[in-house]
Design a protein around this motif. Structure first.
Motif, mmCIF file in Angstrom:
data_model
loop_
_atom_site.group_PDB
_atom_site.id
_atom_site.type_symbol
_atom_site.label_atom_id
_atom_site.label_comp_id
_atom_site.label_asym_id
_atom_site.label_seq_id
_atom_site.Cartn_x
_atom_site.Cartn_y
_atom_site.Cartn_z
ATOM 1 N N ARG A 108 -16.455 45.387 -12.036
ATOM 2 C CA ARG A 108 -16.107 44.186 -12.802
ATOM 3 C C ARG A 108 -16.925 44.051 -14.075
ATOM 4 O O ARG A 108 -16.481 43.434 -15.032
ATOM 5 C CB ARG A 108 -16.273 42.936 -11.945
ATOM 6 N N LYS A 109 -18.126 44.612 -14.101
ATOM 7 C CA LYS A 109 -18.966 44.440 -15.286
ATOM 8 C C LYS A 109 -19.194 45.729 -16.080
ATOM 9 O O LYS A 109 -19.714 45.681 -17.181
ATOM 10 C CB LYS A 109 -20.302 43.802 -14.909
ATOM 11 N N LYS A 116 -18.655 48.966 -18.417
ATOM 12 C CA LYS A 116 -17.857 49.291 -19.594
ATOM 13 C C LYS A 116 -17.373 50.737 -19.548
ATOM 14 O O LYS A 116 -16.466 51.114 -20.263
ATOM 15 C CB LYS A 116 -18.681 49.052 -20.854
#
Length: 177
Positions: free
Chosen positions: A47-48, A50
């Motif tokens: 979810r976080k 990159k």
């Protein structure tokens, strides 16, 4: 703990500490960890993150830490492996379905279809496609940016000058004329 270079060990320990803090907040065991618990951590990272390198780093470092204490690594769990594959797809590094380049037969058909008839715009496009094909390193962007002064014709060859980002490329084409 020095089975790796010092900087590598520091990186591994830092990443493992992140996993350990997350596991502690969730009241989970960091070492040894279960595959299900570590899969939850991958979902959290996904979810976080990159890039998929964040996921890969967590997998490598947790596997390394488990190996150091002779524990079974949660990274071998099928659910963890599925999560890593999902991360690759979600973070856009799944193998791309690459298109086949134009073959010589396609180029010949284009020349036959659009090369004659006296329509200058069709002839121009046909020449650019043929040029792009014959000088394999020209991309569509390169062809679109060509100007009259970028192409010099000689008796037995031609020079093509084009910019690609911060680089100027010069191509000599033999036997084109």
């Amino acid at each position: 703990m020095q089975d790796r270079a010092l900087q590598t060990v520091k990186k591994y320990l830092n990443t493992f500490q992140q996993w350990k803090k997350w596991a502690k907040r969730k009241s989970l065991h960091a070492l040894p960890a279960s595959g299900y618990e570590f899969a939850l951590y991958i979902a959290y990272l996904l979810r976080k993150a990159k890039s998929v390198s964040t996921i890969h780093a967590a997998v490598y470092e947790v596997a390394w830490a488990h190996k150091k204490v002779a524990a079974v690594s949660p990274t071998e769990h099928p659910l963890v492996k599925q999560m890593v594959e999902a991360a690759k797809r979600i973070l856009c590094i799944a193998p791309k379905n690459r298109k086949q380049p134009l073959g010589i037969d396609h180029i010949k058909k284009l020349v036959r279809k659009f090369g004659g008839g006296g329509d200058l715009s069709k002839l121009q496009i046909t020449c650019l496609i043929t040029l792009g094909y014959s000088v394999f390193l020209l991309r569509c962007d390169d062809l679109a940016k060509l100007k009259k002064q970028d192409v010099l014709f000689y008796k037995d060859h031609m020079w093509i000058f084009f910019k690609r980002e911060k680089l100027i490329n010069i191509v000599r084409v033999h036997g084109f004329l």
